[in-house]
Scaffold this active site. Sequence first.
Site, PDB file in Angstrom:
ATOM      1  N   GLY A   1      -8.785   8.942   8.994  1.00 49.56           N
ATOM      2  CA  GLY A   1      -9.054   9.175  10.399  1.00 49.56           C
ATOM      3  C   GLY A   1     -10.448  10.034  11.132  1.00 49.56           C
TER       4      GLY A   1
ATOM      5  CG  ASN B   1      -6.438   1.413  11.901  1.00 47.05           C
ATOM      6  OD1 ASN B   1      -5.418   1.065  11.092  1.00 47.05           O
ATOM      7  ND2 ASN B   1      -7.786   1.122  12.475  1.00 47.05           N
ATOM      8  CB  THR B   2      -9.895   5.745  12.806  1.00 42.39           C
ATOM      9  OG1 THR B   2      -8.160   6.140  12.147  1.00 42.39           O
ATOM     10  CG2 THR B   2      -9.765   6.076  13.755  1.00 42.39           C
TER      11      THR B   2
ATOM     12  CB  ALA C   1      -9.047   8.382   3.930  1.00 44.01           C
ATOM     13  N   GLY C   2     -11.330   7.125   6.299  1.00 45.65           N
ATOM     14  CA  GLY C   2     -12.121   8.912   6.232  1.00 45.65           C
ATOM     15  C   GLY C   2     -14.156   8.248   6.681  1.00 45.65           C
TER      16      GLY C   2
ATOM     17  CE  LYS D   1      -3.451   2.544   2.804  1.00 48.79           C
ATOM     18  NZ  LYS D   1      -4.225   2.967   3.548  1.00 48.79           N
TER      19      LYS D   1
END
Lengths: 66, 255
Positions: free
Chosen positions: B156, B204-205, B182-183, B95
């Site tokens: 995040g 992830n987050t 992301a996001g 990545k």
Amino acid sequence: MHISINDVRYPLDSAITVEQLLKQHAPEHTGLAVAINNTVLAKRLWPQYQLQPDDAVQLFQIVTGG
Amino acid sequence: MLHIADKSFSSRLLLGSGKFANPGLMQQAIQASGCQLVTLALKRLQWEQPQDDLLNPLREMNIQLLPNTSGAKTAKEAIFAAELAREALQTNWLKLEIHPDPRYLMPDPIETLLAAEQLVKLGFVVLPYCSADPVLCKRLEQVGCAAVMPLGAAIGSNQGLQTRAMLEIIIEQATVPVIIDAGLGAPSHAAAAMELGASAVLVNTAIAASQDPVAMASAFAQSVSAGRTAYNAGLATTQPHATASSPLTDFLAAL
């Protein structure tokens, strides 16, 4: 002779290989990578590469991340 | 099935391994998510600190490990990080992420394209994290990236599909998998991305920082699956006015 490991200077009594260095300093660690003088050293070469005086060894490890 | 390079995955949910309270919780969340691709990062070795065994449990779960180049600010640094990651994990999957700006972590499009081109030539399977720019995604595809990973919002931030209109164009034009990265802060964001036709999402987050990461991982898995099913079924078109779902006959006119 001396080498540096992650910017810290270390004395070496005798010439050792990268593999021996890792066995001494990071025997439990997995997911390691090594660069010598800013060049990545392939894992297959760890048993062969003899550390030279003033080699700058950089050690890296895999950690969690997104 | 999700096909990337020479591998196929039954799950369309990718997980980032950061921010979990402990490795055990991360493993449980991965299991609950059913994901088969997990991202990892690199840092300088601190041998004074004991290391949790991160890798063996993931390998036992038959997870495809996807190291990232987080921390790289230039193409040169990213290529160095990629070579380190290849040796550390013995994988050529990568990545690619280059974000010089620490506040918004926006990917640098120029350095990312330069690095991607070089890394493909070096034999890496490159999945670049990038801005939701249709032209850039096309260029990344043309230099040989195995997928593109445009952002939904800042890393995040949990803001969801802020780039929705651009993502639609990227998905329409792509001939490689489009993984929204992301996001994504809620399962509904993931479902929306999949309904648009995204090939997969990376989260992830939203999972790791939830009060119950294992339950949240399961919720994301369900939303990704639901969104994909809806995309395949074909969403009904939106209308500017009402269209009756019941017959509007005059059967009450006699009253």
